[in-house]
Design an enzyme around this catalytic site. Structure first.
Site, short mmCIF file in Angstrom:
data_model
loop_
_atom_site.label_atom_id
_atom_site.label_comp_id
_atom_site.label_asym_id
_atom_site.label_seq_id
_atom_site.Cartn_x
_atom_site.Cartn_y
_atom_site.Cartn_z
N ASP A 145 10.33 6.12 -9.86
CA ASP A 145 9.90 6.89 -11.02
C ASP A 145 10.66 8.21 -11.16
O ASP A 145 10.99 8.64 -12.27
CB ASP A 145 8.39 7.15 -10.95
CG ASP A 145 7.57 5.88 -11.04
OD1 ASP A 145 8.10 4.88 -11.56
OD2 ASP A 145 6.42 5.88 -10.57
N SER A 187 0.82 -1.21 0.00
CA SER A 187 0.00 0.00 0.00
C SER A 187 0.86 1.27 0.00
O SER A 187 1.50 1.58 -0.99
CB SER A 187 -0.95 -0.05 1.21
OG SER A 187 -1.96 0.92 1.10
N LYS A 207 -0.92 -4.45 -3.32
CA LYS A 207 -2.24 -3.94 -2.96
C LYS A 207 -2.34 -2.49 -3.41
O LYS A 207 -1.83 -1.58 -2.78
CB LYS A 207 -2.52 -4.04 -1.47
CG LYS A 207 -3.95 -3.60 -1.12
CD LYS A 207 -4.23 -3.65 0.37
CE LYS A 207 -5.70 -3.31 0.66
NZ LYS A 207 -6.09 -1.96 0.20
#
Length: 688
Positions: free
Chosen positions: A481, A470, A495
């Protein structure tokens, strides 16, 4: 993953107890409030769920099959004619839900209860006959019958249960050789089945509703579920972190209750008593209370047994995740306590790596969860506690130590407050988006860091594992990124969905309402975050993680957003991987990890049945333990540690005096290697 992978399949049968689905003394009859709850769940799924759901005949067929799977997943009780008698539900399950027409659903459960009670009495009668079991045959017992057809006649199931009963007795004999006589074994098993029969007879109509609606919600995804009024109360207690227990999240897996994760800073976590994927087979109160067998017991009943007042002791008989054979259980003692915010606080240390005679300092910050003291924050306290604030303080301490880089350890971090994931990312970037959230209407909200400047702009590595979930995945994905640092370890949990809790007239429904997406547009759902450099994993993807759950929502993409890159770590990945591989070949702990994972996978693929011949069963157990012992002793020899004469639980310390660095040598090896990779990356950037 360790050797529990093979044992996981054997667990379905090895400590035999039937799946204890709720049952009623009389034919269960739905109440008006239960009918209304069913209709409200249908409405919630139709109008409140993240994706479009058509409660049509196609869905009805899937829901009916799932209900059968929930009732009798091993095809061990119901007969083919039982299923045919209720074949009308294949096309009318949607009406049962939508209109609250629950009579046929309850009648099917009553049929299942009839078969279940009859089978328990049949087992007790067999034990009362006093016949000793023959362990000389060449019979084998299949470990997984999920794909089997329904038996046509009762005699076929009788033959199956004869094998299961023999296996239960053999398992008892092998696991407690000091009590290896037919009378003691029969008495132990009889008590087990009689206790289970008693529980079955006490179940009420509410339990049938929960079972029915769990099948309904389970058709859409593993995180959408109905909570009865009793379950809602337990859920509220957990969300307020006022639960006085052991600090472990549990889930059902077949006939077992499995540890899915540990609450950071909780009693089980601090005491190293349990590990994810351990299975609990019995619970005892205090130091000498009777051990109650919980195999086949409903999850909420097991939770009630484990929960208790602060300061009291609970004893758990568990099959360790690393167990070679499920007959090898052990008992752990845990003192119940309340999880406090300070027990979950971030902490740091300095790791020294020596290269060519020169010491290099690397900071390591452990972030167990993404936390914030909401009460203090809402009260306007300027000095409220949060993971971001605590990490900032640890960064300041490490800077004063003169570290060359920082490893942020998010292993076993199951998430927490989304706002904390965003603000924590903000310590390492100068403003920008962090995550996209798409709701049920397809609208995308963009969250990010709005604070100017960074708190730390030096070399950074994020260490993750299969239990990083999560908010941890949002953080690790954003760092990756942005090119802000490296991500190393294992593929994360996967998740990437958001749930909300909605009140019903009777109970509550937890609905998936949104989905997380990285700033690249890729979802964290199902796939999680793939590390730049992967370490061997002791937790298998088929045992823990989103991909191990039924009907998980798929991975997909949305549009990417604009963001700046801070670096290009991928330029160095080939070199970094080569350097890591060379070190891993020389590191006994990494060699052990790799070989153990390979062995576990082989056992999982090869072992589809279990021998009912005592000598053959013992040979199989001994052979597996010999392989495990050999791996462990190779590791110990390379580290200069004493050799083991027999296989022991891999969680035991290498050092009998329990020095901190040796308590979990494999975990420690990952931290040290993450620091090594960080130094490689920092030096490559300096020279290129």
């Amino acid at each position: 993953m360790s050797l529990f992978a093979a044992a996981r399949r054997a667990a379905i049968l090895s400590l035999w107890l039937v799946v204890c689905a709720p049952a009623l003394a009389n034919a269960p009859t739905p109440t008006d409030e239960q009918r209304q709850a069913a209709a409200e769940v249908a409405e919630s799924l139709r109008y409140g769920y993240y994706a479009d759901i058509n409660l049509d005949d196609e869905w009805s067929s899937r829901a009916f099959q799932r209900y059968l799977d929930v009732l009798d997943p091993q095809r061990a009780y119901l007969l083919s004619r039982d299923v045919k008698d209720f074949q009308d539900l294949d096309s009318s399950f949607d009406e049962a839900l939508d209109e609250g027409k629950l009579e046929r659903v309850y009648e099917l459960y009553a049929r299942y209860q009839e078969r279940l009670e009859a089978r328990l009495k049949w087992m007790i009668d067999r034990l009362d006959d006093g016949n000793e079991f023959d362990y000389q045959s060449n019979e084998r017992l299949a470990l997984d019958r999920e794909d089997e057809s329904w038996a046509e006649e009762q005699e076929a199931l009788d033959r199956l249960w004869e094998k299961r009963l023999k296996n239960a007795a053999l398992t008892q004999s092998l696991s407690a050789p000091e009590e290896d006589n037919a009378e003691d074994i029969a008495e132990t098993l009889r008590d087990r089945y009689e206790n289970q029969l008693s529980r079955v007879e006490q179940t009420n109509a509410e339990d049938v509703l929960v079972l029915f609606l769990s099948a309904v919600t389970g058709t859409v995804d593993p995180h959408t579920e109905y909570l009865s009024p009793r379950q809602s109360e337990s859920f509220d207690i957990q969300m307020k972190l006022s639960l006085e227990g052991i600090g472990a999240l549990l889930q059902s897996e077949g006939e077992y209750v499995k540890v899915s994760s540990l609450v950071p800073g909780g009693p089980a976590d601090k005491g190293d008593a349990l590990e994810p994927a351990d299975r609990i087979v019995a619970v005892g109160q205090g130091e000498d209370g009777e051990m109650v067998n919980v195999v086949g017991m409903r999850l909420d009943e097991v939770v009630d047994l484990i929960r208790g007042p602060k300061g009291s002791t609970v004893r758990l008989d568990v099959i360790p995740a690393k167990a070679v054979d499920v007959t090898r259980t052990h008992t752990v003692r845990i003192t119940r306590d309340t999880v406090k915010l300070e027990d979950q606080a971030a902490s740091s240390e300095v790791v020294t790596v020596t290269r060519e005679g020169e010491d290099h300092k690397v900071g390591v910050i452990d972030v167990p969860t993404f936390y914030v003291d909401f009460d203090a924050w809402q009260a306007g306290d300027s000095d409220y506690r949060s993971s971001t604030r605590d990490v900032a303080k640890e960064i300041d301490k490490l800077k004063q130590e003169g570290v060359e880089g920082i490893v942020l350890d998010l292993r076993n971090n199951g998430g927490g407050a989304l706002q904390e994931a965003n603000s924590l990312i903000g310590l390492f970037i100068d403003r920008g988006p962090t995550v996209q959230v798409r709701d049920a209407r397809g609208r995308i909200n963009l969250y990010g860091d709005s604070d100017r400047g960074t708190h730390y702009d030096g070399p950074l590595t994020v260490l993750v594992n299969r239990l990083s979930a999560s908010a941890s995945e949002i953080f690790a994905g954003a760092i990756q990124d942005y090119g802000r640092g490296l991500v190393v370890g294992n593929q994360t949990f996967g998740k990437g969905t958001v749930q909300t809790l909605n009140d019903l007239s009777h109970g509550q429904v937890k609905l998936t309402r949104a989905k997380f997406y990285r700033i690249t547009g890729e979802s964290t759902q199902l796939r999680g975050v793939e590390p730049d450099i992967t370490f061997p994993s002791l937790i298998g993807k088929d045992d823990i993680g989103e991909s191990a759950l039924d009907n998980a929502l798929p991975w997909d993409k949305v549009r990417s957003v604009q963001y700046r890159r801070y670096g290009e770590p991928q330029r160095y990945l080939d070199t970094l991987q080569a350097k890591h591989d060379e070190r891993a070949k020389q590191d006994p702990n990494f060699v052990y990890l790799e070989r153990e994972a390979t062995l576990a996978k082989q056992l999982q693929e090869q072992r589809t049945s279990i021998s009912l011949n005592r000598e053959q069963r013992q040979r199989e157990m001994d052979a597996q333990e010999a392989e495990q012992l050999s791996l462990e002793n190779q590791r110990r020899k390379a580290l200069g540690l004493d050799q083991l004469e027999e296989w022991t639980d891999a969680r035991e310390s290498d050092d009998p005096e329990g020095e901190a660095e040796d308590d979990k040598p494999v975990d420690r090896a990952q931290v040290i290697e993450a620091a090594e990779i960080l130094l490689d990356y920092a030096h490559l950037k300096e020279t290129q």
